[in-house]
Design a protein around this motif. Structure first.
Motif, PDB file in Angstrom:
ATOM      1  N   VAL A 236      55.195  15.698  37.964  1.00 22.69           N
ATOM      2  CA  VAL A 236      56.634  15.658  38.240  1.00 22.69           C
ATOM      3  C   VAL A 236      57.130  14.218  38.243  1.00 22.69           C
ATOM      4  CG1 VAL A 236      58.402  16.080  40.002  1.00 22.69           C
ATOM      5  CG2 VAL A 236      56.706  17.852  39.487  1.00 22.69           C
ATOM      6  N   GLN A 237      56.371  13.345  38.901  1.00 20.26           N
ATOM      7  CA  GLN A 237      56.776  11.938  39.012  1.00 20.26           C
ATOM      8  C   GLN A 237      56.804  11.231  37.666  1.00 20.26           C
ATOM      9  OE1 GLN A 237      53.865  10.609  41.859  1.00 20.26           O
ATOM     10  NE2 GLN A 237      55.092  11.243  43.640  1.00 20.26           N
ATOM     11  N   THR A 238      55.941  11.673  36.741  1.00 20.52           N
ATOM     12  CA  THR A 238      55.894  11.035  35.418  1.00 20.52           C
ATOM     13  C   THR A 238      56.743  11.786  34.388  1.00 20.52           C
ATOM     14  OG1 THR A 238      53.868  12.290  34.910  1.00 20.52           O
ATOM     15  CG2 THR A 238      53.610  10.045  35.808  1.00 20.52           C
ATOM     16  N   GLY A 239      57.488  12.790  34.830  1.00 19.52           N
ATOM     17  CA  GLY A 239      58.397  13.494  33.937  1.00 19.52           C
ATOM     18  C   GLY A 239      57.752  14.516  33.039  1.00 19.52           C
TER      19      GLY A 239
ATOM     20  N   TYR B 258      58.810  23.157  39.809  1.00 24.49           N
ATOM     21  CA  TYR B 258      57.731  22.944  40.784  1.00 24.49           C
ATOM     22  C   TYR B 258      58.106  23.542  42.137  1.00 24.49           C
ATOM     23  CZ  TYR B 258      54.781  20.550  44.191  1.00 24.49           C
ATOM     24  OH  TYR B 258      53.944  20.271  45.240  1.00 24.49           O
TER      25      TYR B 258
ATOM     26  N   GLU C 197      60.798  19.146  38.151  1.00 22.61           N
ATOM     27  CA  GLU C 197      60.765  19.173  39.612  1.00 22.61           C
ATOM     28  C   GLU C 197      61.355  20.465  40.149  1.00 22.61           C
ATOM     29  OE1 GLU C 197      62.053  16.414  43.463  1.00 22.61           O
ATOM     30  OE2 GLU C 197      62.713  15.880  41.441  1.00 22.61           O
TER      31      GLU C 197
ATOM     32  N   VAL D 297      52.330  17.212  41.398  1.00 24.62           N
ATOM     33  CA  VAL D 297      53.262  16.214  41.956  1.00 24.62           C
ATOM     34  C   VAL D 297      53.279  14.971  41.084  1.00 24.62           C
ATOM     35  CG1 VAL D 297      53.733  14.711  43.923  1.00 24.62           C
ATOM     36  CG2 VAL D 297      53.038  17.079  44.309  1.00 24.62           C
ATOM     37  N   GLU D 298      52.116  14.530  40.621  1.00 25.19           N
ATOM     38  CA  GLU D 298      52.065  13.369  39.741  1.00 25.19           C
ATOM     39  C   GLU D 298      52.725  13.674  38.395  1.00 25.19           C
ATOM     40  OE1 GLU D 298      48.145  11.818  39.330  1.00 25.19           O
ATOM     41  OE2 GLU D 298      47.766  11.770  41.503  1.00 25.19           O
TER      42      GLU D 298
END
Length: 450
Positions: A299-302, A309, A306, A296-297
């Motif tokens: 994904v959030q940082t590119g 995932y 996503e 998840v982290e």
């Protein structure tokens, strides 16, 4: 024996059917859609050591064991012919099929095709391999572990095993998360061994161990002459090798971002194109992924797509960390016995002091670290506090020399234990220690006399 309404006709027909089923020499049992036993014949009762009244109305897993698939079949999940099943120490080869009525499934029947496994092996031995088309070579890429190898007690481990059984029942992507050394690949192999794809290959790829410029060819394969150094006849990739079975992508969080889009397309289309190729190749496999990273982290940082995932995280499984499980003593005793058997030495007995040291440690390396510590114990005769606390000790300047000496001694013991465990094979010894072969040779050179 009581017949359910959907198996009974007239009283005369029901009586005749009961008589026939009880005279069938092989075991037979039927369940409704909830997995509740509604019929069981006398041969099965004799094998179980009881009367029909003791088993009717109970769930099939309570009577036969969790390895049965009959309750899944009764819900329309698969059909199993030639399914191996061990019941009360008896090895059976079974057929498990759904029962249909008016176009809907109303239950399932399990029949032992062979109630005597040893007799089956003798029968097979009398028939020529040519007639049976038995391959002379063992299959490559097979899973080596099953649910019985997921050792542990307590609510957390019971819930973990239940999650593995649930994941095995559905042919969907699985994402296994957990810290290093918790047993993520063991969980993946258990899912494969329980699933309908258990007779297919279990192909694994460690996404972190393959250079980014080679991983595409490793996964998708390549055509002859696709690049410098390529084989002239080409080479199938792991996707093709896993067709009919499972592709296990370990350390999926380390997959290069550029390749993640290609993996997403495979999941969407069921097709791959070899490197240098022009024609798509259809594949039929199941994807199981594992990671010790917080996706998840990422994904959030590119650093992780996503959309990929969400494609992978259909059936998430979290492997519990060793410090959370509460079954350290049980697991340590089991591992000691297994390691001692592998090294052909007597299993030592853990003292109260040993237990205290084990419980006090936080086990950042989880089960893998515990197994290594117990291996060193067998070789050296004691559990070293220095080796267990290597992440937490802050030695003073005066203690550094002593610490260095102890660490050198521990390293020597670990090397000897790993080489014993690997039967002298240095590549396998390096894998046991979690280091490269080059590091292993360097350590051996340092310890050799000048």
């Amino acid at each position: 024996m009581t017949l359910p309404e959907w198996l009974a006709g007239s009283s005369e027909e029901a009586g005749f059917l009961r008589l026939v089923l009880d005279h069938v020499s092989d075991c037979l049992v039927a369940v409704d859609t909830e997995g509740t036993i509604v019929l069981i014949n006398d041969p099965y009762c004799r094998l179980l050591g009881g009367e029909a009244e003791e088993f009717l109305g109970r769930h099939i897993t309570d009577v036969v064991g969790p390895q049965t698939r009959l309750h899944f079949v009764a819900r329309g999940i698969g059909t199993h012919i030639g399914y191996p099943l061990e019941v009360r120490g008896h090895k059976l080869v079974t057929k498990q099929v759904p029962v249909h009525k008016d176009g809907r499934i109303i239950g399932a029947v399990g029949l032992a095709l062979f109630s005597d496994y040893d007799a089956l092996k003798k029968t097979y031995g009398r028939i020529s391999k040519a007639e049976l088309a038995i391959p002379s070579k063992p299959k490559a890429w097979q899973s080596k572990f099953g649910l019985d190898d997921v050792i542990g007690t307590g609510p957390l481990m019971e819930a973990h095993r239940d999650a593995l059984k649930l994941a095995a029942a559905y042919d969907l992507p699985v994402l296994i998360c957990g810290e290093t050394g918790t047993g993520k690949e063991l969980a993946a192999q258990a899912i494969h061994s329980l699933s309908d794809r258990s007779t297919g290959p279990f192909v694994w790829v460690n996404c972190a161990s393959i250079p980014s410029e080679l991983i595409e060819a490793e996964l998708f394969g390549y055509e002859g002459g696709a690049f410098t150094g390529a084989r002239s006849q080409g080479k199938p990739g792991k996707f093709e090798l896993a067709t009919g079975g499972v592709l296990f992508l370990d350390e999926i969080g380390d997959m290069p971002l550029a390749l993640q889009g290609s993996l997403l397309r495979v999941l969407q289309t069921g097709e791959i194109v070899r490197v240098g190729g022009t024609n798509p190749v259809g594949i039929d496999l199941r994807i199981i992924c594992a990671t010790n990273k917080p996706l998840v982290e990422l994904v959030q940082t590119g650093r992780f797509r996503e959309d990929l995932y969400h494609r992978l995280n259909v059936l998430p499984i979290e492997v519990p960390a060793l410090r959370e499980r509460g079954d350290l003593a049980h697991l340590a005793e089991h591992l000691l016995a297994r390691i001692a058997t592998r090294l052909s030495v007597p299993a030592p007995v853990l003292t109260a002091e040993d237990h205290d040291r084990l419980v006090a440690h936080t086990w950042p390396g989880n089960v893998r670290e515990l197994e290594n510590a117990l291996t060193r114990m067998i070789v050296t005769g004691h559990i070293s506090t220095a080796s267990l606390d290597y992440r937490h000790r802050s030695p003073s300047v005066d203690a550094k020399s002593d610490l260095k000496s102890r660490m050198k001694s521990e390293a020597h013991a670990a090397l000897r234990a790993a080489l014993m465990q690997a039967g002298g094979n240095k590549q396998r010894a390096a894998e046991v220690l979690g280091i490269s072969r080059a590091q292993l040779y360097r350590l051996l050179k340092e310890q050799s006399p000048a």
